[in-house]
Design a protein around this motif. Sequence first.
Motif, PDB file in Angstrom:
ATOM      1  N   ARG A  30       3.089  -0.019   3.332  1.00 21.29           N
ATOM      2  CA  ARG A  30       1.966  -0.403   2.293  1.00 21.29           C
ATOM      3  C   ARG A  30       0.803  -0.476   3.018  1.00 21.29           C
ATOM      4  O   ARG A  30       0.516  -1.462   3.827  1.00 21.29           O
ATOM      5  N   PHE A  31      -0.280   0.299   2.707  1.00 22.69           N
ATOM      6  CA  PHE A  31      -1.446   0.130   3.534  1.00 22.69           C
ATOM      7  C   PHE A  31      -2.541   0.042   2.507  1.00 22.69           C
ATOM      8  O   PHE A  31      -2.747   0.581   1.527  1.00 22.69           O
ATOM      9  N   GLU A  35       1.286   2.706  -1.261  1.00 27.42           N
ATOM     10  CA  GLU A  35       2.310   3.084  -0.578  1.00 27.42           C
ATOM     11  C   GLU A  35       1.992   4.423   0.163  1.00 27.42           C
ATOM     12  O   GLU A  35       1.304   5.266  -0.514  1.00 27.42           O
ATOM     13  N   ARG A  36       2.366   4.397   1.543  1.00 27.28           N
ATOM     14  CA  ARG A  36       2.012   5.573   2.295  1.00 27.28           C
ATOM     15  C   ARG A  36       3.341   6.110   2.860  1.00 27.28           C
ATOM     16  O   ARG A  36       4.143   5.488   3.403  1.00 27.28           O
ATOM     17  N   VAL A  37       3.369   7.497   2.780  1.00 27.82           N
ATOM     18  CA  VAL A  37       4.648   8.260   3.311  1.00 27.82           C
ATOM     19  C   VAL A  37       4.158   9.459   4.459  1.00 27.82           C
ATOM     20  O   VAL A  37       5.246   9.666   5.147  1.00 27.82           O
ATOM     21  N   VAL A  73       1.611  -3.533   5.795  1.00 27.16           N
ATOM     22  CA  VAL A  73       3.074  -4.233   5.380  1.00 27.16           C
ATOM     23  C   VAL A  73       3.971  -3.165   5.667  1.00 27.16           C
ATOM     24  O   VAL A  73       3.893  -2.155   4.919  1.00 27.16           O
ATOM     25  N   ALA A  74       4.945  -3.653   6.378  1.00 25.79           N
ATOM     26  CA  ALA A  74       6.172  -2.780   6.765  1.00 25.79           C
ATOM     27  C   ALA A  74       7.468  -3.415   6.149  1.00 25.79           C
ATOM     28  O   ALA A  74       7.485  -4.303   6.061  1.00 25.79           O
ATOM     29  N   TYR A  75       8.206  -2.547   5.440  1.00 24.00           N
ATOM     30  CA  TYR A  75       9.508  -3.034   5.004  1.00 24.00           C
ATOM     31  C   TYR A  75      10.531  -2.092   5.081  1.00 24.00           C
ATOM     32  O   TYR A  75      10.342  -0.744   5.218  1.00 24.00           O
TER      33      TYR A  75
END
Length: 92
Positions: A30-31, A35-37, A73-75
């Motif tokens: 999450r940037f 949400e970024r893919v 944010v990384a998850y």
Amino acid sequence: MNEPMPDRLAVNPKSPFHNADLLARGVGIRFNGKERVDVEEYCVSEGWVRVAAGRARDRHGNPMTIKLKGEVVAYLQESPAPRAAAVGEETT
């Protein structure tokens, strides 16, 4: 269930920050609240992500990237639920 994510992670297997096991489990980014893919690499502590710059490639065939700065944010993504059989599909 809430595992700590690495501060820095890269998709490129040649990078020292590559972790194939973690990437296989599914990592979400999450940037700046979105949400970024398309993230190639991220660093939470420095607050940046690298994303591909269109279709451009370098002389080694790797995608050209640009660095975007902001809140990262990384998850771990949740595993998908088992798929129900569609109408007309045989189940074994």
